[in-house]
Design a protein around this motif. Structure first.
Motif, short mmCIF file in Angstrom:
data_model
loop_
_atom_site.label_atom_id
_atom_site.label_comp_id
_atom_site.label_asym_id
_atom_site.label_seq_id
_atom_site.Cartn_x
_atom_site.Cartn_y
_atom_site.Cartn_z
N GLY A 32 0.82 -1.21 0.00
CA GLY A 32 0.00 0.00 0.00
C GLY A 32 0.85 1.26 0.00
N THR A 80 -6.11 -2.52 -6.13
CA THR A 80 -7.15 -2.15 -5.16
C THR A 80 -8.61 -2.51 -5.51
OG1 THR A 80 -7.13 0.08 -6.04
CG2 THR A 80 -5.87 -0.32 -4.04
N LYS A 84 -11.54 -3.24 -2.70
CA LYS A 84 -12.72 -2.38 -2.51
C LYS A 84 -13.97 -3.22 -2.39
CE LYS A 84 -11.29 1.77 -4.99
NZ LYS A 84 -11.12 2.74 -3.94
N THR B 2 -14.96 6.65 -1.39
CA THR B 2 -14.99 5.41 -2.18
C THR B 2 -16.42 5.08 -2.56
OG1 THR B 2 -15.33 3.97 -0.28
CG2 THR B 2 -13.07 4.57 -0.80
N ILE B 145 -7.51 1.37 1.61
CA ILE B 145 -8.25 1.76 0.41
C ILE B 145 -8.38 3.27 0.33
CG2 ILE B 145 -10.54 1.71 -0.62
CD1 ILE B 145 -10.57 -1.27 0.30
N HIS B 148 -5.58 4.86 -1.43
CA HIS B 148 -5.38 4.46 -2.82
C HIS B 148 -6.66 4.62 -3.62
CE1 HIS B 148 -1.36 2.67 -2.89
NE2 HIS B 148 -1.55 2.59 -1.60
N ASP B 150 -9.00 4.73 -6.87
CA ASP B 150 -8.95 3.97 -8.12
C ASP B 150 -8.11 4.71 -9.15
OD1 ASP B 150 -12.26 2.55 -8.15
OD2 ASP B 150 -10.31 1.60 -7.98
#
Lengths: 112, 152
Positions: A32, A80, A84, B2, B145, B148, B150
């Motif tokens: 990450g 990722t 998700k 997100t 997440i 990061h 997309d």
């Protein structure tokens, strides 16, 4: 046969299994922060190269990382989108309740 | 943000073809709960219920590889066979949780409507404030997440 929680999503069972191991979660955290070679990943954990490679295979099969040959080493990168999907299930109370109600209906309607 | 944004509250309803008293009891009996609690594909390995106002429950869901999440709460209202209200926390989590679940059981068409109202759900904005806390798979995944987005 494992059932995917979200119908059109990637295999979440494989993702959860991959993330179930603390060493693999640590590898994912490290990636990450940026790509790394296999030796760079092994070093902080004092793992052997075959040892860390075993974990990398599991992560790659779950779609969480990719490995690419760069010269004589292999460079690992985090992917990722699959994470998700897993995160969406883990944190989505609606999916939890919807799935639990499905399980409950099956249980109560068949249990006489 | 997100695409897994969690709303602050949700309501979901399902009809089951079973009598309300049986439904309420199956919802609150640990011997039944281990057979159905959790989405399909996720096992319930343990249920402990102290069914009284102020009593607590602990229910454990296991992922396919054996990692587990613990769902805990305290009963606020027990109104057999029509209503149940309790708090809700998931462990492990570094996010403070103050969630509430209300379950109403209503007779209809010879069966029972189950309505779940879940409020006080932490939003992604709240979780983003806890970057330093890696405790367990749930929070760590969210943490990762949010760093990061997309690729476009």
């Amino acid at each position: 046969m494992p059932t995917s929680i979200l119908e059109s999503e990637p295999d979440l069972d494989a993702v959860f299994a991959a993330l179930g191991h603390p060493a693999r979660r640590a590898i994912v955290t490290r990636l990450g922060r940026g790509d790394a070679t296999v030796s760079e990943l092994a070093e902080p954990f004092e793992m052997t190269l075959p040892g860390v490679s075993k974990h990398l295979v599991v992560l790659e099969r779950a779609g969480i990382i990719t490995r690419a040959r760069v010269g004589r080493s292999r460079r690992c990168s985090l992917q990722t989108p699959v994470l998700k999907s897993a995160e969406a299930w883990l944190t989505s109370r609606r999916d939890f309740w919807s799935g639990s109600l499905d399980s409950f209906a099956t249980f109560i309607e068949n249990d006489e | 943000m997100t695409n897994s944004a969690v709303p602050e509250s949700l309501q979901i309803r399902r009809h089951v073809r079973a009598a309300r008293l049986r439904v309420f009891d199956a919802w609150t009996n640990p011997d039944s709960i281990v057979h159905w609690w959790g989405p399909p594909g996720v096992r319930c390995s343990h249920a402990e219920i102290d069914l009284r106002v102020g009593g607590s429950f602990t229910i454990i869901n296991e992922m396919p590889d054996g990692t587990s999440i613990h769902i805990k709460g305290i009963y606020k209202t027990i109104d057999r066979p029509q209503r149940l209200v309790h708090s809700w926390t998931i462990e492990p989590s570094a996010v403070s949780q103050d969630e509430r679940v209300e379950i109403d059981f209503t007779e209809r068409d010879g069966g029972t409507d189950i309505t779940i109202t879940h409020t006080g759900i932490p939003t992604p904005d709240l979780r983003a404030g806890h970057q330093a806390g890696w405790i367990g798979c749930l929070d760590g995944l969210t943490n990762l997440i949010e760093q990061h987005p997309d690729p476009t």
